[in-house]
Design an enzyme around this catalytic site. Structure first.
Site, PDB file in Angstrom:
ATOM      1  N   PRO A   1      64.919  50.497  17.005  1.00  0.00           N
ATOM      2  CA  PRO A   1      64.524  49.137  16.615  1.00  0.00           C
ATOM      3  C   PRO A   1      63.916  48.310  17.746  1.00  0.00           C
ATOM      4  CG  PRO A   1      66.915  49.342  16.730  1.00  0.00           C
ATOM      5  CD  PRO A   1      66.353  50.737  16.832  1.00  0.00           C
ATOM      6  N   ASN A   2      62.945  47.532  17.353  1.00  0.00           N
ATOM      7  CA  ASN A   2      62.237  46.563  18.211  1.00  0.00           C
ATOM      8  C   ASN A   2      61.279  47.209  19.208  1.00  0.00           C
ATOM      9  OD1 ASN A   2      63.510  44.181  17.092  1.00  0.00           O
ATOM     10  ND2 ASN A   2      65.374  44.852  18.116  1.00  0.00           N
TER      11      ASN A   2
ATOM     12  N   ARG B   1      57.165  42.207  23.847  1.00  0.00           N
ATOM     13  CA  ARG B   1      58.612  41.958  23.870  1.00  0.00           C
ATOM     14  C   ARG B   1      59.133  41.921  25.313  1.00  0.00           C
ATOM     15  NH1 ARG B   1      63.239  46.475  22.504  1.00  0.00           N
ATOM     16  NH2 ARG B   1      64.992  45.050  22.660  1.00  0.00           N
TER      17      ARG B   1
ATOM     18  N   TYR C   1      60.725  45.097  29.773  1.00  0.00           N
ATOM     19  CA  TYR C   1      60.235  46.337  29.153  1.00  0.00           C
ATOM     20  C   TYR C   1      58.798  46.696  29.535  1.00  0.00           C
ATOM     21  CZ  TYR C   1      64.473  45.767  26.391  1.00  0.00           C
ATOM     22  OH  TYR C   1      65.785  45.634  26.016  1.00  0.00           O
TER      23      TYR C   1
ATOM     24  N   ASN D   1      64.668  57.250  22.236  1.00  0.00           N
ATOM     25  CA  ASN D   1      65.112  55.942  22.728  1.00  0.00           C
ATOM     26  C   ASN D   1      65.766  55.243  21.535  1.00  0.00           C
ATOM     27  OD1 ASN D   1      65.553  53.369  23.643  1.00  0.00           O
ATOM     28  ND2 ASN D   1      63.547  53.152  24.623  1.00  0.00           N
TER      29      ASN D   1
ATOM     30  N   ALA E   1      68.719  49.412  20.614  1.00  0.00           N
ATOM     31  CA  ALA E   1      70.034  48.763  20.478  1.00  0.00           C
ATOM     32  C   ALA E   1      71.059  49.661  19.793  1.00  0.00           C
ATOM     33  CB  ALA E   1      69.888  47.447  19.721  1.00  0.00           C
TER      34      ALA E   1
ATOM     35  N   GLU F   1      67.852  61.309  26.134  1.00  0.00           N
ATOM     36  CA  GLU F   1      67.973  59.873  25.860  1.00  0.00           C
ATOM     37  C   GLU F   1      67.128  59.121  26.889  1.00  0.00           C
ATOM     38  OE1 GLU F   1      71.985  58.548  26.385  1.00  0.00           O
ATOM     39  OE2 GLU F   1      71.469  56.420  26.129  1.00  0.00           O
TER      40      GLU F   1
ATOM     41  N   HIS G   1      65.528  55.305  28.175  1.00  0.00           N
ATOM     42  CA  HIS G   1      65.471  53.838  28.119  1.00  0.00           C
ATOM     43  C   HIS G   1      64.443  53.350  29.122  1.00  0.00           C
ATOM     44  CE1 HIS G   1      69.027  53.759  25.632  1.00  0.00           C
ATOM     45  NE2 HIS G   1      69.576  54.622  26.468  1.00  0.00           N
TER      46      HIS G   1
ATOM     47  N   ARG H   1      72.185  46.088  33.522  1.00  0.00           N
ATOM     48  CA  ARG H   1      72.063  44.948  32.601  1.00  0.00           C
ATOM     49  C   ARG H   1      73.448  44.526  32.094  1.00  0.00           C
ATOM     50  NH1 ARG H   1      67.513  46.036  28.349  1.00  0.00           N
ATOM     51  NH2 ARG H   1      67.801  43.782  28.090  1.00  0.00           N
TER      52      ARG H   1
END
Ligand code: DQA
Length: 144
Positions: free
Chosen positions: A10-11, A18, A23, A72, A75, A96, A98, A105
């Site tokens: 998502p996103n 964004r 990012y 990825n 969230a 995985e 990111h 973070r």
């Protein structure tokens, strides 16, 4: 022929606009175009904001000649036992990825439901992380 699935949660369709400080400025389309140019295996691209669509794509992977997944989960990294269970069910190795360093973070981002079952993880390298993951995936497939 053996395919690699590039799966984004998502996103990530909003990349480019964004939170660019976090990012970066590349769009998902640009990231995918770079991957396509580097790949020696056919790539299948899929992004969704819906958990059930990501689940269905993962469940379909074995019947679509997909032998590796670069994922990825966005969230859903921090919340989705369902996506974890789907990956455990299909037994296709995945990396995985990111864009940001999730460990630098907020505390809630330090928990991943995927890292301990992943072939490897790349976090904090921006779009380069996807390229490094592709290199690692193709190295893995060449040795299979
Ligand atoms: C992300 C990190 C996640 O914590 C966040 O929810 C995202 C993107 C990353 O690529 O840095 O949406 O997966």
């Amino acid at each position: 022929m053996t395919k690699i699935l590039i799966l984004n949660g998502p996103n990530l369709n909003l990349l480019g606009s964004r939170e660019p400080d976090t990012y970066g400025s590349s769009t998902l389309g640009e990231i995918n175009t770079q991957l396509q140019a580097l790949a020696t295996h056919p790539l299948v691209f899929f992004q969704s904001n819906a958990e059930h669509e990501l689940l269905e794509k993962i469940q379909q992977a074995p019947s679509q000649d997909i032998k590796f997944i670069i994922f990825n989960p966005a969230a859903f990294t921090h919340s989705s036992i369902a996506l974890r269970d789907a990956l455990l069910a299909i037994q296709i190795p995945f990396i995985e990825v990111h864009l940001s360093n999730i460990y630098a973070r907020e505390i809630f981002r330090h928990q991943s439901y995927f890292s301990d079952i992943a072939y490897g993880t790349l976090t904090g390298f921006g779009p380069l992380g996807y390229q490094l993951a592709l290199k690692a995936a193709e190295h893995y497939l060449a040795r299979e």
